[in-house]
Scaffold this motif. Structure first.
Motif, short mmCIF file in Angstrom:
data_model
loop_
_atom_site.label_atom_id
_atom_site.label_comp_id
_atom_site.label_asym_id
_atom_site.label_seq_id
_atom_site.Cartn_x
_atom_site.Cartn_y
_atom_site.Cartn_z
N ASN A 22 7.67 -3.10 8.00
CA ASN A 22 7.24 -4.48 8.11
C ASN A 22 5.85 -4.58 7.50
OD1 ASN A 22 6.77 -7.10 8.83
ND2 ASN A 22 6.86 -6.76 11.03
N ASP A 23 5.70 -5.38 6.45
CA ASP A 23 4.41 -5.53 5.79
C ASP A 23 3.74 -6.84 6.21
OD1 ASP A 23 4.85 -3.19 4.48
OD2 ASP A 23 5.30 -4.08 2.53
N LYS A 24 2.43 -6.75 6.42
CA LYS A 24 1.66 -7.93 6.80
C LYS A 24 0.33 -7.84 6.06
CE LYS A 24 -0.53 -8.13 10.82
NZ LYS A 24 -0.75 -8.10 12.27
N LYS A 25 -0.07 -8.93 5.45
CA LYS A 25 -1.34 -8.94 4.73
C LYS A 25 -2.47 -8.97 5.76
CE LYS A 25 -3.41 -10.72 0.62
NZ LYS A 25 -3.53 -11.75 -0.34
N ILE A 77 -2.47 -4.44 2.54
CA ILE A 77 -1.44 -4.85 3.50
C ILE A 77 -1.38 -3.80 4.60
CG2 ILE A 77 0.00 -6.18 1.91
CD1 ILE A 77 1.87 -3.73 1.76
N GLU A 78 -0.90 -4.24 5.72
CA GLU A 78 -0.69 -3.34 6.84
C GLU A 78 0.82 -3.14 6.95
OE1 GLU A 78 -3.08 -3.40 10.79
OE2 GLU A 78 -1.29 -4.65 11.08
N ARG A 79 1.26 -1.91 6.79
CA ARG A 79 2.69 -1.60 6.82
C ARG A 79 3.00 -0.84 8.11
NH1 ARG A 79 4.92 0.68 1.51
NH2 ARG A 79 5.02 -1.56 1.14
N ILE A 138 -2.62 -3.33 -2.25
CA ILE A 138 -1.63 -4.16 -2.95
C ILE A 138 -1.65 -3.84 -4.44
CG2 ILE A 138 -1.03 -6.53 -3.61
CD1 ILE A 138 -2.16 -7.40 -0.88
N ASN A 139 -2.83 -3.56 -4.97
CA ASN A 139 -2.99 -3.35 -6.42
C ASN A 139 -2.24 -2.13 -6.93
OD1 ASN A 139 -4.69 -5.56 -6.37
ND2 ASN A 139 -6.51 -4.30 -6.07
#
Length: 196
Positions: free
Chosen positions: A116-119, A127-129, A146-147
């Motif tokens: 589950n990814d959350k910015k 992102i926080e995965r 993200i880059n």
């Protein structure tokens, strides 16, 4: 006295089998004087975050809902000392990470079922995965750029992850402990009957 002293040691080992670091060959000695180890070129280990977090649950701060739930729905999970140790170790090893074995190729399990990814926030490039096992338990969390998709930090040292581990592992430790104590008393009765 010796028998109960040894029973205490065995119950400690039962509890240890529900700490993934103990079942995944993860040295996690919380070094009391890290400066001494640094002086000789040894990187100190910070201990195991889950085990340190679990110290919150003591006889003064019990999870009474857990105790009541187990009392009301008691089902044995093992029937001998070897059985209890083996079942707990296998469950802990196969379903949870320790801090130094997250996504380690040496271990085939736990399988990551989904992520589950959350910015972090609108302006962040991170992102926080969160990684989940087959039981829908969050087992680790990573900060990822993200880059370039580079993992900056991966850890299980989050209160919600510790709580999720506790919710699954603590009941098993208690249930196995009950069976070990029952087995202990059965053996004591056998000895008493032989003596009398």
């Amino acid at each position: 006295d010796n028998a109960y002293y040894n029973l205490g040691h065995i119950l400690h080992l039962i509890e240890d089998m529900t700490v993934p670091a103990h079942t995944r060959q993860d040295s996690h000695f919380d070094m009391p004087v890290p400066e001494l180890f640094k002086a000789v070129g040894v990187t100190p280990d910070k201990g195991e975050p889950y085990e340190n977090w679990a110290k919150n649950y003591t006889s003064q701060n019990q999870d009474l809902n857990l105790v009541d739930s187990l009392k009301n729905n008691y089902q044995p999970i093992c029937y001998s000392l070897d059985d209890c140790l083996s079942i707990l170790a296998q469950y802990s090893n196969n379903n949870f990470f320790s801090s130094d074995t997250i996504l380690d190729e040496e271990y085939q399990l736990p399988n990551i079922e989904y992520k589950n990814d959350k910015k972090d926030n609108e302006k962040s490039d991170m992102i926080e995965r969160t990684y989940f096992n087959k039981q829908d338990i969050p087992v680790a969390r990573a900060k990822i750029s993200i880059n370039n998709e580079k993992t900056e930090k991966i850890s299980l040292d989050y209160p919600d992850i510790h709580q999720a581990y506790w919710d699954k592992l603590a009941p098993k430790a208690i249930l196995a402990g009950v069976e070990v104590i029952k087995y202990f008393h059965e053996q004591v009765e056998k000895v008493k009957n032989k003596v009398s």
